[in-house]
Design a protein around this motif. Structure first.
Motif, short mmCIF file in Angstrom:
data_model
loop_
_atom_site.label_atom_id
_atom_site.label_comp_id
_atom_site.label_asym_id
_atom_site.label_seq_id
_atom_site.Cartn_x
_atom_site.Cartn_y
_atom_site.Cartn_z
N ASP A 138 0.83 -1.21 0.00
CA ASP A 138 0.00 0.00 0.00
C ASP A 138 0.87 1.26 0.00
O ASP A 138 0.52 2.27 -0.63
CB ASP A 138 -0.91 -0.01 1.23
N PHE A 142 1.94 1.77 -3.47
CA PHE A 142 0.83 2.34 -4.23
C PHE A 142 0.68 3.83 -3.95
O PHE A 142 0.52 4.64 -4.88
CB PHE A 142 -0.46 1.58 -3.87
N ASP A 191 1.14 6.80 -6.74
CA ASP A 191 0.08 7.73 -7.11
C ASP A 191 0.47 9.18 -6.82
O ASP A 191 0.03 10.10 -7.53
CB ASP A 191 -1.22 7.37 -6.39
N SER A 220 -2.30 -6.45 -4.61
CA SER A 220 -1.74 -5.22 -4.04
C SER A 220 -0.54 -4.75 -4.86
O SER A 220 -0.37 -3.55 -5.12
CB SER A 220 -1.33 -5.46 -2.59
N ARG A 246 -1.86 -3.35 -8.17
CA ARG A 246 -2.40 -2.00 -8.04
C ARG A 246 -1.27 -0.98 -7.91
O ARG A 246 -1.32 0.09 -8.52
CB ARG A 246 -3.33 -1.91 -6.82
N ALA A 247 -0.25 -1.31 -7.11
CA ALA A 247 0.86 -0.38 -6.94
C ALA A 247 1.59 -0.15 -8.26
O ALA A 247 1.90 0.99 -8.63
CB ALA A 247 1.83 -0.93 -5.90
N TYR A 269 -0.43 2.04 -10.70
CA TYR A 269 -0.36 3.48 -10.45
C TYR A 269 0.94 4.06 -10.99
O TYR A 269 0.96 5.19 -11.51
CB TYR A 269 -0.51 3.76 -8.96
N SER A 279 -8.76 0.64 -10.49
CA SER A 279 -8.34 0.65 -9.08
C SER A 279 -9.45 0.13 -8.17
O SER A 279 -9.19 -0.64 -7.24
CB SER A 279 -7.95 2.08 -8.68
#
Length: 531
Positions: free
Chosen positions: A123, A126, A130, A339, A342-343, A346, A475
């Motif tokens: 996280d 991520f 972002d 996870s 997603r990271a 971004y 996302s």
């Protein structure tokens, strides 16, 4: 005188001759006229040198006596079997405590320690990615009045991600207190994050001062941003990934060790429990045969309780093993894959904005965009120009026959579908990823056609069909799929926690104590008959 003496001498000889054994000549006595020799003493019996002596001999003699039927009188037999039964019950309790205690500790390490820390580190990756994506968007839209509202929204998102990164870092620093490698990685992020934020702030200040149009930032602002994004990609993101990898390694090690321990522990518990039942049955039978009683109620109760405890213990071990597989293999592996996806996505989204904002490094950012796309959905041999087309073909095949003709993080997830609702959520990820890639292809076509502002609008827009909207859908779909697996992991860990909590341990101790007392109660009246 002479004649008389001779007569006496002759008489003595006669007497000696008369006292000789039969068949012996009188002249055979070696000392005529001397007293007869004394008979020899009988020789002492010789002890063979090979017979054992000392403590070892006494132990062997004792063992031979104990091995004989005559030694095992009824009281001795009952006492021996009683001691054996008590020892077996204590062994059963100790084995169950060790096996189930290890299962609880292993699940706690995975469910409450390393796995959440790995997800938190992902996280952090991520949030940092972002932040940089939003910084690139701010640089890209510049001072163009058409993007005033978007500028404010983008700046708010950047601040939210910065706060999220700070929170993740604080938690990661606390969790890494006992891990020197993770601690160094967290400290590196803490040390460099301030420098990164200062460079981004400088880039924004220079951009505001230059009042540059959309898609054409000033060279000074672009230089500051290059320094910031290089710091992020070369220092911050690798350090965050190092924390994730360290916790993943802990999870994998504990999982492998715990599964091995539970498998061996199940058989060990079964063996000790069966031994206890055999000892109790032998004691029960001895009392029945030697005392002519059909059943001893106390020992019968202990035997029944032992069988129930053994069955319950084996069930708990099997349940703990099943929960461990659910928590780690079925849920955690998907959580960490998604996870990471997603990271990386971004950071990929940031590459899309970097590609438009920095024409000097556009080819580099195009290449890294493809590498990150491949990390999410790997299509061997795909290039920037045909990636989205090949993705369409692979996705259509998956929807047709549920095969997974691609790799990457999403491929890992689709090959690990376990829980209700998980497949639908994962396939929404695939659909959103396809839509996002289609928009990205359009952005590059517009850029190559010289329509830069249209490309910027498509890249930064929040309306349906625009890049940031489609990326937001991606996302959310990833987050929904992560939630499905996170809930399953939490439920499996909670089930083990509930099954192996303090109440279970207390109940087991009470049952063991009661079993020991019942054995004594059942045997004592019979032994009193021999006092």
């Amino acid at each position: 005188m002479t004649t008389a003496a001779k007569g006496r001498t002759a008489t003595s000889k006669e007497a000696a001759s008369a006292g000789a054994p039969a068949g012996s000549a009188a002249g055979s006595d070696p000392g005529e006229g001397s007293p007869a020799a004394a008979p020899p003493k009988p020789a002492a019996p010789r002890v063979p040198h090979h017979l054992p002596t000392g403590l070892g001999h006494r132990l062997r003699q004792g063992a031979r006596r104990m091995g004989g039927r005559a030694y095992w009188t009824t009281p001795r037999l009952v006492r021996g079997l009683t001691a054996l039964s008590l020892a077996a019950l204590l062994g059963l309790g100790a084995t169950a405590t060790g096996v189930l205690g290890g299962a609880r500790d292993g699940t706690d390490t995975i469910g409450h320690g390393a796995a959440p820390q790995a997800a938190r580190a992902a996280d952090l990756y991520f949030a940092l990615s972002d932040m940089d994506a939003q910084a690139a968007n701010l640089l890209l839209i510049g001072a163009d009045p058409d993007y005033t509202a978007l500028h404010r929204t983008t700046l708010d998102t950047y601040e939210q991600r910065r706060a999220q990164a700070d929170d993740d870092l604080q938690q990661a620093a606390q969790a890494a207190a006992d891990d020197s490698a993770s601690q160094r990685a967290v400290q590196r992020v803490l040390g460099e994050l301030g420098s990164y934020e200062a460079l981004v702030a400088r880039a924004q200040l220079l951009e505001d001062q230059a009042k540059a149009p959309a898609g054409k930032p000033s060279e000074e602002a672009l230089t500051a941003y290059r320094q910031a994004t290089d710091l992020l990609r070369q220092q911050l993101l690798p350090a965050a990934d190092e924390v994730t990898a360290a916790n993943e390694a802990v999870v994998d090690h504990v999982y492998a060790q715990q599964r091995s321990d539970l498998d061996g522990g199940w058989w060990e518990l079964a063996a000790v429990g069966l031994f206890a039942l055999v000892a109790l049955f032998a004691l029960q039978r001895t009392l029945a045969v030697r005392y002519h009683r059909v059943v001893n109620p106390a020992l019968a109760a202990v035997t029944l309780v032992t069988a129930v405890v053994l069955a319950a213990g084996l069930h708990l071990v099997s349940t703990a093993d099943g929960n461990l597989v659910t928590a780690k293999s079925n849920a955690y592996d998907s959580v960490i894959a998604l996870s990471r996806a997603r990271a990386v996505a971004y950071d990929m989204n940031a590459d899309e904005s970097r590609y438009l904002a920095d024409p000097v490094l556009a080819a580099t950012y195009q290449r890294t965009y493809l590498e990150k796309s491949q990390a999410v959905v790997r299509l061997d041999g795909a290039t920037v120009t045909d990636y989205d087309g090949r993705l369409e073909t692979a996705a259509a095949k998956h929807l047709a026959d549920r095969s997974v003709p691609f790799g990457g993080y999403l491929g890992t997830e689709l090959n690990n579908i376990t829980f209700p609702g998980e497949r639908d959520a994962a396939e929404r990820v695939l659909a959103a990823f396809r839509s996002y890639q289609q928009v990205d292809h359009k952005i590059r076509v517009l850029h190559d056609a010289g329509q830069l502002k249209d490309a910027v609008t498509l890249n930064t827009g929040l309306s349906k069909g625009q890049s940031n909207y489609e990326f937001d859908q991606l996302s959310k779909a990833m987050g929904d799929t992560i939630d499905v697996n996170s809930r399953a992991m939490d439920a499996a860990v909670a089930d083990t926690d509930d099954a192996l909590d303090g109440t279970t341990a207390t109940l087991a101790a009470v049952v063991l104590a009661a079993a020991l007392v019942l054995v004594a109660v059942g045997v004592r009246p019979r032994l009193r008959e021999y006092r």
